[in-house]
Scaffold this active site. Structure first.
Site, PDB file in Angstrom:
ATOM      1  N   ASP A 106      19.363  26.046  20.383  1.00  0.00           N
ATOM      2  CA  ASP A 106      18.539  26.404  19.108  1.00  0.00           C
ATOM      3  C   ASP A 106      18.851  25.510  17.934  1.00  0.00           C
ATOM      4  O   ASP A 106      19.308  24.261  18.389  1.00  0.00           O
ATOM      5  CB  ASP A 106      18.988  27.795  18.733  1.00  0.00           C
ATOM      6  CG  ASP A 106      20.400  27.953  18.077  1.00  0.00           C
ATOM      7  OD1 ASP A 106      20.925  26.987  18.137  1.00  0.00           O
ATOM      8  OD2 ASP A 106      20.862  29.286  17.901  1.00  0.00           O
ATOM      9  N   HIS A 165      22.842  24.642  17.716  1.00  0.00           N
ATOM     10  CA  HIS A 165      23.978  25.031  18.719  1.00  0.00           C
ATOM     11  C   HIS A 165      23.583  24.449  20.071  1.00  0.00           C
ATOM     12  O   HIS A 165      22.539  24.508  20.462  1.00  0.00           O
ATOM     13  CB  HIS A 165      23.997  26.652  18.974  1.00  0.00           C
ATOM     14  CG  HIS A 165      24.501  27.675  17.712  1.00  0.00           C
ATOM     15  ND1 HIS A 165      23.444  28.094  17.126  1.00  0.00           N
ATOM     16  CD2 HIS A 165      25.449  27.426  16.942  1.00  0.00           C
ATOM     17  CE1 HIS A 165      23.873  28.590  16.057  1.00  0.00           C
ATOM     18  NE2 HIS A 165      25.247  28.465  15.867  1.00  0.00           N
ATOM     19  N   SER A 189      29.715  30.206  14.174  1.00  0.00           N
ATOM     20  CA  SER A 189      28.919  30.541  15.536  1.00  0.00           C
ATOM     21  C   SER A 189      29.056  29.861  16.611  1.00  0.00           C
ATOM     22  O   SER A 189      28.744  30.191  17.602  1.00  0.00           O
ATOM     23  CB  SER A 189      27.455  30.658  14.863  1.00  0.00           C
ATOM     24  OG  SER A 189      27.157  29.449  14.349  1.00  0.00           O
TER      25      SER A 189
END
Length: 375
Positions: A334, A337, A43
């Site tokens: 978040d 990240h 991600s």
């Protein structure tokens, strides 16, 4: 009565066709002149592949992309992520996800992003997300991509383009956060009660992934280590940190993993006889923010901009979350990240960082060395 087309009209049409052909040639030449770029991993570098999958590991809804003119695109960021910023540095167009239907024709020459949120080095990492593109499948898609590229420009040119490309691969963090430490008791913790044995296993499997990338033609590969995984807001919250102290076990995992990864890369380059793989110590880069966020203009490196609960580190970033008004003063977007601004510092270090951060050379040196080799 004149039934034909006038000579001047024919000349005008021919001129327009010539101009159009010249324009298309210039566009094509510009794309071919750009260095191709390929991205693999999780991600941290996914730019939208998971949008096309039935999975909970996705970032295609607000407030993701809150600072992007394109809105939420599948990037786990408030704006741009690391691959986007590398594209800026090397003069390559932004990559399309390999699953995007727009990735056809001339766009294939630019490269592609194969990354998928939730994946790890190991196949069982991220099983809770169900439908993700595991790293083995990413490499299979790379092989299929090359077949499509060869159909467009011929096998010899396709191989040359892949050999000359820059490649980024980011794996490892999920093998700890979303596998080994996911629950107090996990299958991998039972299999490897000694954390260092598990780290050795993951690094060994990673070597197989990198070897396969080399077999598929990659010749310049940036390999990032894990971040300070015990210090991200998600771990601070889930591990019950009271005063912002990092979770000791995940932090130890990263401290063990990164040096072993760098050593494995050095050994692999020695076996190959060339500096194909570059160890990018993103953990060390992020540690700079953690130790002294104010020096980088951040107000906090402990609290996520988007989330809920302690440190905004619990649950998902959604429209129901707390969202900070100024993303530029947060190191983390978040629970896991970095913000776009933090990513910019990371890419800056990739470009000009010392051997402590980029071994055996930084990206600026790579670009200079490879440019000198070009005919």
């Amino acid at each position: 009565m004149h039934c034909g087309v006038s000579f001047s009209r024919v000349m005008s049409l021919n001129a327009m066709l010539c101009i159009a052909t010249l324009f298309l040639t210039l566009v094509s030449t510009h794309v071919e002149a750009q260095r191709a770029f390929f991205v693999f991993g999780d991600s941290l570098v996914d730019n939208g592949n998971n949008n096309y999958l039935i999975t909970s590991a996705r970032a295609d809804r607000p407030p993701y992309g809150i600072d992007s003119p394109n809105g939420p695109t599948g990037r786990f960021s408030n704006g741009l992520n690391i691959p986007d910023l590398i594209c800026e540095q090397i003069g390559t167009e932004p990559l399309l996800p390999i699953l995007s239907p727009e990735l056809t024709g001339e766009r294939l020459l630019v490269g592609a992003n194969f990354a998928s949120a939730g994946v790890g080095v190991l196949n069982d990492t991220g099983i809770q997300f169900v439908n993700i593109i595991r790293i083995g499948r990413q490499l299979e898609l790379f092989e299929l991509y090359q077949q499509r590229l060869a159909a467009l420009i011929g096998e010899e040119q396709a191989q040359s383009r892949v050999n000359g490309a820059l490649v980024l691969i980011t794996l490892g963090g999920n093998d700890f956060i979303n596998n080994y430490f996911l629950l107090p008791i996990t299958a991998r913790r039972l299999q490897f009660p000694n954390l260092e044995d598990y780290v050795d296993y993951v690094v060994g499997e990673y070597k197989g992934v990198l070897n396969r990338l080399y077999e598929l033609g990659a010749r310049r590969v940036l390999v990032t280590g894990t971040g300070p995984i015990g210090c991200v807001p998600g771990e601070l919250a889930s591990q019950g940190s009271r005063n912002g102290e990092c979770a000791p076990d995940p932090q130890r995992a990263g401290a063990l993993f990164n040096p072993k990864l760098t050593q494995m890369i050095q050994n692999l380059n020695s076996e190959i006889g060339s500096d194909v793989f570059i160890a990018s110590n993103t953990g060390g880069m992020l540690n700079n923010f953690l130790e002294n966020p104010q020096a980088f203009g951040f107000e906090t490196s402990k609290v996520a901009c988007c989330g809920q609960g302690p440190y905004n580190g619990l649950g998902l970033c959604t429209v129901a979350s707390n969202v900070c008004p100024d993303r530029n003063v947060y190191a983390f977007w978040d629970a896991f990240h970095p913000t776009e601004r933090a990513n910019r510092f990371i890419v800056q270090q990739m470009m000009i960082g010392s051997v402590d951060h980029m071994s055996p050379m930084n990206l600026s040196t790579i670009l200079a060395v490879d440019a000198a080799k070009s005919p």
